[in-house]
Design an enzyme around this catalytic site. Structure first.
Site, mmCIF file in Angstrom:
data_model
loop_
_atom_site.group_PDB
_atom_site.id
_atom_site.type_symbol
_atom_site.label_atom_id
_atom_site.label_comp_id
_atom_site.label_asym_id
_atom_site.label_seq_id
_atom_site.Cartn_x
_atom_site.Cartn_y
_atom_site.Cartn_z
ATOM 1 N N ASN A 61 1.877 16.724 26.155
ATOM 2 C CA ASN A 61 1.806 15.296 25.837
ATOM 3 C C ASN A 61 1.613 15.085 24.346
ATOM 4 O OD1 ASN A 61 -0.813 16.407 26.496
ATOM 5 N ND2 ASN A 61 -1.685 14.364 26.535
ATOM 6 N N CYS A 88 4.103 11.542 27.909
ATOM 7 C CA CYS A 88 3.473 12.537 28.782
ATOM 8 C C CYS A 88 4.187 13.888 28.668
ATOM 9 C CB CYS A 88 3.559 12.094 30.236
ATOM 10 S SG CYS A 88 2.565 10.655 30.644
ATOM 11 N N GLU A 91 5.167 15.880 31.093
ATOM 12 C CA GLU A 91 6.255 16.072 32.048
ATOM 13 C C GLU A 91 7.563 15.504 31.522
ATOM 14 O OE1 GLU A 91 3.253 14.891 32.528
ATOM 15 O OE2 GLU A 91 2.484 15.278 34.548
HETATM 16 N N1 THU Z 1 -0.546 12.376 30.591
HETATM 17 C C1 THU Z 1 0.436 13.304 30.806
HETATM 18 O O1 THU Z 1 0.840 14.038 29.890
HETATM 19 N N2 THU Z 1 0.956 13.384 32.049
HETATM 20 C C2 THU Z 1 0.593 12.594 33.103
HETATM 21 O O2 THU Z 1 1.233 12.624 34.139
HETATM 22 C C3 THU Z 1 -0.591 11.740 32.973
HETATM 23 C C4 THU Z 1 -1.054 11.488 31.607
HETATM 24 C C5 THU Z 1 -1.085 12.252 29.233
HETATM 25 C C6 THU Z 1 -0.712 10.952 28.560
HETATM 26 C C7 THU Z 1 -1.848 10.782 27.585
HETATM 27 O O3 THU Z 1 -1.528 11.497 26.389
HETATM 28 C C8 THU Z 1 -3.030 11.458 28.260
HETATM 29 O O4 THU Z 1 -2.488 12.295 29.275
HETATM 30 C C9 THU Z 1 -4.027 10.499 28.888
HETATM 31 O O5 THU Z 1 -3.411 9.609 29.740
#
Ligand code: THU
Length: 160
Positions: free
Chosen positions: A62, A73, A75
């Site tokens: 992320n 994010c 993913e």
């Molecule tokens: N985040 C992800 O990378 N994947 C997810 O499916 C949920 C959230 C990240 C986004 C942000 O940088 C941090 O986690 C907090 O939400």
């Protein structure tokens, strides 16, 4: 009126050590790339690793931004990169690991709604399921045999 029931089945492994070699390796790649997360605001670091049909592994983490919604994010970082660099290659599996600098994450962390929708796009396009493994920083690994298993009543191109 009728009742509609949707039953979703998952597998749970006590830890990544219970996974077979290929799946454990993919999870290790998610854990490895998690460390590159740029998460100065949430302190929540996520790593994602995709296994493609030819054995290629694509990783992403992320990436946050001072204008919060502009971040992305792990993913979606990984899956957009995979389709940009390896267009048309089928995605077989996705492993996700998340950790927090503020607490111990020992529960399996699933992808957020926007990521589910994004992953669905590629699962629909390739007409074959993307197997998913998710965990926190330690502990249980939850397995879903496909993306649609965690996104009932999904919206895709056939909805339009
Ligand atoms: N985040 C992800 O990378 N994947 C997810 O499916 C949920 C959230 C990240 C986004 C942000 O940088 C941090 O986690 C907090 O939400």
């Amino acid at each position: 009126m009728k009742k509609v029931e949707i039953v979703a089945t998952f597998l749970e492994y006590d830890s990544k050590e219970e996974l077979n070699e290929q799946d454990r390796n993919l999870m290790e790649k998610a854990i490895e790339i998690r460390k590159t997360a740029y998460a100065p605001y949430s302190k929540f670091k996520v790593g994602a690793a995709l296994l493609l049909e030819d054995g290629t592994i694509v990783q992403g983490s992320n990436q946050e931004n001072a204008a919060y919604p502009s971040g992305l994010c792990a993913e979606r970082t990984a899956i957009f990169y995979a389709n940009a660099i390896h267009p048309g290659k089928r995605i077989l599996k996705l492993a996700i690991s998340a950790s927090s600098d503020l607490k111990v994450t020992d529960q399996p962390i699933p992808p957020c709604g926007a990521c589910r929708q994004s992953i669905l796009e590629y699962e629909t396009k390739q007409k074959e399921p993307i197997e998913m493994f998710f965990m926190g920083a330690e502990g249980v690994v939850r397995y879903s045999p496909s993306l649609i298993n965690i996104l009932p009543f999904h919206f895709d191109k056939d909805s339009m």
